[in-house]
Design an enzyme around this catalytic site. Structure first.
Site, mmCIF file in Angstrom:
data_model
loop_
_atom_site.group_PDB
_atom_site.id
_atom_site.type_symbol
_atom_site.label_atom_id
_atom_site.label_comp_id
_atom_site.label_asym_id
_atom_site.label_seq_id
_atom_site.Cartn_x
_atom_site.Cartn_y
_atom_site.Cartn_z
ATOM 1 N N HIS A 138 15.544 19.491 -11.397
ATOM 2 C CA HIS A 138 14.593 19.767 -12.475
ATOM 3 C C HIS A 138 14.834 18.816 -13.641
ATOM 4 O O HIS A 138 15.881 18.172 -13.734
ATOM 5 C CB HIS A 138 14.739 21.210 -12.972
ATOM 6 C CG HIS A 138 14.620 22.224 -11.883
ATOM 7 N ND1 HIS A 138 15.194 23.472 -11.963
ATOM 8 C CD2 HIS A 138 13.999 22.178 -10.679
ATOM 9 C CE1 HIS A 138 14.933 24.156 -10.866
ATOM 10 N NE2 HIS A 138 14.213 23.391 -10.065
ATOM 11 N N HIS A 189 16.280 34.544 -1.736
ATOM 12 C CA HIS A 189 15.833 33.150 -1.831
ATOM 13 C C HIS A 189 15.193 32.730 -0.521
ATOM 14 O O HIS A 189 15.718 33.015 0.556
ATOM 15 C CB HIS A 189 17.006 32.225 -2.160
ATOM 16 C CG HIS A 189 16.588 30.822 -2.499
ATOM 17 N ND1 HIS A 189 16.313 29.891 -1.532
ATOM 18 C CD2 HIS A 189 16.374 30.214 -3.699
ATOM 19 C CE1 HIS A 189 15.953 28.749 -2.126
ATOM 20 N NE2 HIS A 189 15.977 28.927 -3.431
#
Length: 425
Positions: free
Chosen positions: A108, A174
């Site tokens: 990110h 997840h």
């Protein structure tokens, strides 16, 4: 007629649906849990009773350089609560310790100063040493060889040069690592672009074990654990959150033992029966995970488990920051789902393109299910290029879905698709 509030950005969107068409509203029991006795009390109790290690204050004695790895702006880790308690515990063991807070960004962008203040509070930002991992800056990393899969392992040198390495995070299901938390603070958190890409290669994502809730034989998880052990993570603090993002459980101590205890809690409370519907409506749980389209496959993968054959999936995602990455944006718009999958499947692990794993998962789902995207910040033409149907509201999306599946189509609503583990009944 029933009104269901769907998390969206910092608020909600209302869905209106007739009761006789509603097959189920799938929600975890975790959403109803409340902090007991309090959020801070749960975290303090975990720190006072670590699993598999001495207390952090004891580990900190005679350790000069200490690094705490935390999550970035895309995660809901309640650092305003956890970090002050971690810092206090460390300084009670060693008041003179040189502490660095290392923000694990994975691939990110770097977390902004404003976001750090929102995440940590002004006092920590003004008084602590904070560093952001930058996966694209090769000078930040140390080469520690290869991982079990054969992937390279390059990790932020601050983790290799410190005397004590501590991590914090939160645990939830997840969609390809099984569960978040624990070892994920290191990989992908503070690893290089090269290492993250190889860990998320087409082959790894395509593994039959790279699924929600699966850890055993999961190649992505196995590399992550190896990476965290190799840099000697000495102590973790992980929490579980309810749908208000409040702490409802906390575990501290050994990398694997404390994480396993948290995973068992989350598995118990987040499992829901996989109820099939002709139309499945879900969200990414609102902010921060619905900031961009790149993060949205987390919930879409949950919806996939509940969508009948050719079932329509409706995803509500604000996309406040747009697509979420230039590589993702290019790949998800490059062609049909079949063309995307064919292209990605030919890429070797060591040539993995950043962010390709989300187009890969989308391609898998879009080959079987029409998908309608309810969003505010992506224009309709962009949505169509992503092989999705644009809509402005859940009600508009439902009307479109019914035009595909019929007016009497059964509807399953999963208000927060990220928090749910849909399992066969």
């Amino acid at each position: 007629m029933r009104t269901i509030a769907l998390p969206y950005g910092h608020g909600t969107l209302d869905l209106h649906i007739e009761e006789d068409h509603l097959a189920a509203v799938v929600e975890t029991s975790m959403g109803s849990l409340m902090p007991d006795p309090s959020e801070g009390g749960l975290v303090r109790a975990a720190l006072e009773n670590p699993i598999g290690t001495p207390r952090l204050r004891d580990l900190a004695r005679n350790k000069q350089r200490i690094v705490i790895v935390t999550s970035d702006h895309t995660r809901a880790v309640p650092s305003r609560i956890t970090l002050p308690l971690l810092l206090t515990e460390i300084r009670e063991g060693n008041p003179e310790a040189e502490i660095t807070i290392l923000i694990g960004t994975g691939l990110h962008r770097v977390t902004t100063a404003e976001e750090q203040r929102r995440m940590f509070g002004d006092h920590i930002v003004d008084n602590e040493h904070i560093v952001c991992n930058d996966a694209f800056d090769p000078t930040q990393f140390t080469d520690l060889g290869t991982l079990p899969s054969g992937a390279s392992f390059k990790v932020n040198r601050l983790a290799t040069e410190c005397d004590l390495l501590v991590t914090e995070g939160f645990i939830e299901p997840h969609f390809f690592a099984g569960f978040s938390g624990g070892r994920k603070s290191i990989l992908p958190g503070i690893c290089s672009e090269e290492t993250v890409k190889e860990n998320h290669s087409y082959k790894a994502i395509a593994s039959p074990y790279a699924l929600t809730g699966v850890l055993e034989h999961n190649p992505i998880h196995e590399d992550m654990v190896c990476a965290a052990r190799r840099v000697n993570v000495a102590f973790i603090l992980n929490v579980a959150l309810n749908d208000r993002k409040q702490v409802i459980g906390a575990w501290a101590g050994d990398l694997e033992q404390a994480h396993a205890a948290g995973v068992q809690f989350v598995r118990t409370w987040s499992q829901c029966p996989s109820i099939t519907g002709d139309i499945v409506i879900t969200t990414n749980g609102g902010y921060p995970l619905d900031q961009n389209l790149y993060q949205s496959p987390k919930a879409v993968a949950t919806a996939e488990a509940c969508a009948g054959e050719d079932g329509v999936i409706i995803m509500c995602c604000s996309c406040l920051e747009g697509m979420g990455g230039s590589h993702f944006a290019e790949l998800i718009q490059m062609g049909t789902p079949e063309e995307i999958d064919d292209y990605l499947s030919a890429i070797p692990a060591n040539r993995t393109i950043p962010e390709q794993w989300c187009p890969q998962i989308y391609a898998r789902i879009l080959r079987k299910h029409p998908m309608i995207l309810v969003t505010t910040y992506l224009d309709p033409d962009t949505v169509r290029r992503c092989n999705m149907i644009p809509a402005s509201t859940p009600d508009e999306a439902l009307a479109i879905a019914r035009s595909i599946k019929g007016e009497n189509a059964s509807v399953v609503v999963i208000p927060d698709g990220v928090s749910v583990m849909a399992v066969a009944g």
